[in-house]
Design a protein around this motif. Structure first.
Motif, mmCIF file in Angstrom:
data_model
loop_
_atom_site.group_PDB
_atom_site.id
_atom_site.type_symbol
_atom_site.label_atom_id
_atom_site.label_comp_id
_atom_site.label_asym_id
_atom_site.label_seq_id
_atom_site.Cartn_x
_atom_site.Cartn_y
_atom_site.Cartn_z
ATOM 1 N N LYS A 204 -5.611 -3.180 -9.763
ATOM 2 C CA LYS A 204 -4.177 -2.978 -10.009
ATOM 3 C C LYS A 204 -3.887 -2.844 -11.497
ATOM 4 N N GLN B 148 -2.251 3.781 -9.969
ATOM 5 C CA GLN B 148 -1.951 3.386 -8.586
ATOM 6 C C GLN B 148 -1.563 4.593 -7.723
ATOM 7 N N TYR C 34 -3.273 5.481 -4.935
ATOM 8 C CA TYR C 34 -3.672 5.293 -3.532
ATOM 9 C C TYR C 34 -3.023 4.051 -2.917
ATOM 10 N N SER C 35 -2.637 4.175 -1.626
ATOM 11 C CA SER C 35 -2.191 2.984 -0.893
ATOM 12 C C SER C 35 -3.419 2.427 -0.184
ATOM 13 N N ARG C 36 -4.078 1.479 -0.818
ATOM 14 C CA ARG C 36 -5.338 0.987 -0.250
ATOM 15 C C ARG C 36 -5.098 -0.149 0.734
ATOM 16 N N SER C 37 -5.962 -0.223 1.771
ATOM 17 C CA SER C 37 -5.968 -1.403 2.640
ATOM 18 C C SER C 37 -6.581 -2.538 1.833
ATOM 19 N N SER C 38 -6.164 -3.766 2.133
ATOM 20 C CA SER C 38 -6.602 -4.863 1.250
ATOM 21 C C SER C 38 -7.966 -5.433 1.632
ATOM 22 N N LYS D 10 1.199 3.200 11.072
ATOM 23 C CA LYS D 10 0.661 2.330 10.024
ATOM 24 C C LYS D 10 0.284 0.939 10.571
#
Ligand SMILES: Cc1ncc(COP(=O)(O)O)c(C=O)c1O
Length: 386
Positions: free
Chosen positions: A11, A16, A18-22, A340
């Protein structure tokens, strides 16, 4: 670094976009990937269609290791064998003339656009509504979504968009400036949109009659994903130019633009420092050999049919499923709701699937996938939908 630290540092240090999965993925084997915490995930996203012959492929690892020890890159100002071997394979598989190597799908489309303008002496390109051809400015100009373009305008002039799967709309859009039509055999990023069986055949015929080039973007559909090495081979046609990337080197960056004999660049027209480097070409050669040896085209068709049949059974049981569509192992499940949350719940249960176009679950698994693995995925999906 532990997972928490990796996510925090990302981060701070990475733009930023990409919307990444955690989760932090550490390694992979076959159709599975493993988180840093040791959790196992069945990967039906397949690195966004890049992982064609499976994670941790011995064949690709050996080819890359051997090549890395020998020679990585000497630039395109010298001849190198892996590049020539790869070009020969692609020319044979495509039935076309010559290759230009680069490093990604967007770059392959950039080269295709330049090639079309150069060859025809005309400027304009007809693309299709909802098309995705990449994010560099030329490829972006052929991409439909306003959201991707708005902040970066002006894009290239001369691009128009017509309805996908509509040859008449294409006919109405041509002018004396039209150089080419660019189209995906299946629209991937817009949610696995499959055109009519005769769309590409009619489009090819029309382009031929009007002396316009047909560029097929097979960045996602190519490399055996739909059950043939190139999707156009289903229809017994040949494009004037085809682009490939994603799965060609099993995840090692590569892109290629292949054109019909006679459609060619002259010296200095185009170049790429890393394009066709020995490492990527060695990986691509190993990937293609494995696909052909194991007949993964046939596996993609067979497992794809099985998976779609089972997904249709799920559709009959769950109102949430609106439509199942696909070809080979390029499959979309359109839901009646946003996907989602479903994708996130699948992730929690150890299944990676992609949510595209808000309501479409997209499946692009490695081409080596088995019925047993698909059954595991179906079980998880059924549990989540329930
Ligand atoms: C059909 C198509 N063309 C082009 C691209 C862009 O490829 P890359 O991300 O390698 O530039 C993509 C990526 O998703 C794609 O699906």
């Amino acid at each position: 670094m532990d997972s928490k630290k990796i996510i925090e540092t990302e981060k701070k240090c990475i733009m930023q976009t990409y919307s990444r999965s955690s989760i932090v993925i550490d390694h992979g084997k076959g159709c599975y990937v493993f988180g840093k915490d040791g959790k196992k995930y069945l990967d039906l996203f397949g690195g966004l269609a890049t992982c064609s012959i499976g994670h941790g492929s011995k064949k690709v690892a050996e080819a890359v290791c051997n090549q890395a020890k020998k020679l990585v890159n000497v630039t395109n100002l010298y001849y190198t064998e892996p590049q020539v071997i790869l070009a020969k394979k692609l020319v044979k598989l495509s039935g076309l003339g010559k290759c230009f190597f680069c490093n990604s799908g967007a770059e392959a489309n950039e080269a295709a656009i330049k090639l079309a303008r150069k060859h025809t002496g005309k400027t304009d390109i007809i693309s299709t509504k909802h098309a995705f051809h990449g994010r560099t400015l030329g490829a972006l100009s052929a991409t439909w979504k306003e959201k991707f373009k708005k902040k970066f305008e002006p894009t290239l002039p001369g691009f128009t968009f017509v309805d996908y799967n509509n040859v008449e709309a294409t006919e109405n859009a041509i002018t004396e400036k039209t150089a080419a039509v660019i189209v995906e055999p299946i629209q991937g990023e817009s949610g696995i949109i499959i055109p009519d069986e005769d769309y590409l055949v009619k489009l090819k015929k029309f382009c031929e009659e009007k002396n316009i080039l047909l560029i097929l973007d097979e960045v996602q559909t190519g490399t055996a994903r739909t059950g043939k090495f190139f999707a156009y081979l289903h229809y017994n046609i040949k494009p004037d130019i085809v682009t490939l990337a994603k799965g060609l080197a099993n995840g090692v960056p590569i892109g290629v633009t292949i054109a019909k004999e006679g459609i060619d660049f002259d010296k200095s027209d185009h170049a790429s420092t890393f394009g066709g480097n020995n490492l990527s070409c060695a990986a691509a050669n190993a990937t293609i050999d494995f696909i052909l040896e194991k007949n993964l085209m046939e596996n993609a068709a067979k497992q794809g049919n099985y998976f779609m049949k089972k997904l249709n059974e799920l559709k009959n049981k769950h109102d949430m499923v609106k439509e199942v569509r696909g070809k080979g192992l390029m499959i979309g499940v359109e839901l009646n709701a946003e996907c989602k949350d479903i994708a996130n719940k699948c992730l929690e249960k150890g299944l990676l699937v992609n949510c595209v176009s808000e309501k479409v679950l997209r499946f692009l698994p490695p081409l080596i996938i088995t019925k047993k693995e698909l059954d595991i995925a179906l079980n998880i999906l059924e549990g989540v939908l329930g």
